[in-house]
Design a protein around this motif. Structure first.
Motif, short mmCIF file in Angstrom:
data_model
loop_
_atom_site.label_atom_id
_atom_site.label_comp_id
_atom_site.label_asym_id
_atom_site.label_seq_id
_atom_site.Cartn_x
_atom_site.Cartn_y
_atom_site.Cartn_z
N PRO A 125 0.83 -1.22 0.00
CA PRO A 125 0.00 0.00 0.00
C PRO A 125 0.86 1.26 0.00
O PRO A 125 1.85 1.36 0.74
N GLY A 126 0.50 2.20 -0.86
CA GLY A 126 1.23 3.44 -0.95
C GLY A 126 2.35 3.42 -1.99
O GLY A 126 3.12 4.37 -2.08
N TRP A 127 2.41 2.35 -2.77
CA TRP A 127 3.46 2.28 -3.79
C TRP A 127 3.18 3.21 -4.97
O TRP A 127 4.11 3.59 -5.70
N GLU A 128 1.92 3.61 -5.15
CA GLU A 128 1.50 4.33 -6.34
C GLU A 128 2.16 5.71 -6.45
O GLU A 128 2.38 6.40 -5.45
N PRO A 129 2.43 6.16 -7.67
CA PRO A 129 2.96 7.53 -7.86
C PRO A 129 2.04 8.59 -7.29
O PRO A 129 2.52 9.62 -6.78
N SER A 130 0.73 8.35 -7.37
CA SER A 130 -0.20 9.34 -6.83
C SER A 130 -0.13 9.43 -5.32
O SER A 130 -0.57 10.42 -4.72
N ALA A 131 0.44 8.41 -4.68
CA ALA A 131 0.59 8.40 -3.23
C ALA A 131 2.01 8.79 -2.82
O ALA A 131 2.39 8.65 -1.66
N GLY A 132 2.78 9.26 -3.79
CA GLY A 132 4.16 9.67 -3.49
C GLY A 132 5.18 8.59 -3.80
O GLY A 132 6.37 8.78 -3.54
N GLY A 133 4.72 7.45 -4.33
CA GLY A 133 5.65 6.36 -4.65
C GLY A 133 6.58 6.73 -5.80
O GLY A 133 6.23 7.54 -6.67
N GLU A 134 7.78 6.13 -5.79
CA GLU A 134 8.76 6.42 -6.83
C GLU A 134 9.38 5.13 -7.35
O GLU A 134 9.57 4.16 -6.60
N SER A 135 9.74 5.15 -8.63
CA SER A 135 10.44 4.01 -9.23
C SER A 135 11.79 3.80 -8.55
O SER A 135 12.52 4.76 -8.28
#
Length: 301
Positions: A98-108
């Protein structure tokens, strides 16, 4: 997405787009706003992706541990914007949770990692699925997101291990992600720098050895099986002895039929012999009587 190839002139297009977006609310929010009524930044996309092996559709949600696997991806429930800039990247990789998404601040390289592809000789490890009518549609290699939110494409999974984009190249660490130890799957995110939470999804994939043919175990003998085998053996025995028994029976019946006639014939023969003997005896007695009468003395007066 530093591993996605772009055609010459992309820098100019991005620069123009960024300048236009900067006049509004800022780069990230402007990107989302340009898509229309997008979900809040903390939301996760509602789209789903069905995964099946090309040429073997019965294998669902799996990939081969021993060889590259070509899979068919069928997406539904995704956001489609007619003429919208960009679209969606479809990748194979790993997410942190959870929270991996770019919209949640996640980064490659931090909350999600994906397989690198060679932009000069792409092997199909990465897909770009543009919006219909997008100015970037010509760069797509995975069809388009239809108006009803569906799309279909084929992607190649190299195997259960990969070197992610952030670790690839001359300056990379060369670190390897092992999908047999961590959960990997299909990742979808907004493309061309546009953050789009509506199209952020992760679909797990399991790995198995397709070459390992399942060998069915031989069933254990049962009482019914033993009985059936015994019955079959008895039937074979009956089939073998029946002709001999029939022949013997026929011969026996024939013998029984001539026994009474043999008895009768014997009686007749015995009777005939007895008659001849009696006749002979009577004749002998008569001869003896005549001889006696001739030899007897004449009575004197």
């Amino acid at each position: 997405m530093n591993a996605i190839a772009h055609r010459p002139g992309r820098r100019a297009v991005r620069a123009a787009a960024s300048a236009a977006l900067a006049l509004g609310l800022g780069l990230a929010l402007a990107g989302v706003g340009a898509l229309g009524a997008a979900a809040p930044a903390s939301a996760v996309g509602t789209g789903t992706v069905a995964i099946s092996v090309v040429g073997d559709p019965a294998r669902v949600g799996v990939a081969d541990t021993a060889a590259p696997t070509r899979v068919t991806l069928q997406g539904s429930g995704f956001q489609s914007i007619e003429g919208g800039f960009g679209g969606m990247y479809v990748l194979f990789g790993w997410v942190a949770g959870p929270g991996w998404e770019p919209s949640a601040g996640g980064e490659s390289g931090s909350t999600y990692r994906y397989v690198a592809d060679d932009p000069n000789a792409p092997a199909g490890y990465q897909l770009f699925v543009p919006f219909p009518g997008s100015s970037t549609a010509a760069e797509g290699n995975g069809g388009t997101i239809a108006a009803d939110g569906t799309w279909t494409a084929e992607l190649t999974i190299a195997g259960p291990t990969f070197t992610p984009v952030d670790a690839a190249g001359a300056g990379g660490s060369g670190e390897v992600v092992d999908c047999r130890e961590v959960q990997c799957g299909i990742v979808t995110i907004g493309a061309h720098g546009v953050v789009n939470p509506s199209n952020e999804t992760f679909t797990p994939i399991a790995f198995e050895d397709f070459s390992a043919a399942a060998t069915p175990e031989a069933p254990e003998p049962t009482a019914d099986a033993d009985t059936a085998a015994a019955d079959a053996a008895d039937a074979d025995a009956d089939a073998t002895t029946a002709p001999t028994a029939a022949a013997s029976s026929t011969a026996g019946d024939g013998g029984a039929a001539w026994v009474p006639w043999a008895i009768v014939a014997g009686v007749v023969v015995i009777g005939a012999g007895t008659t001849v003997l009696v006749v002979r005896r009577r004749r002998a007695a008569a001869v003896e009587a005549g001889a006696a009468a001739t030899e007897a003395p004449t009575p004197r007066d």
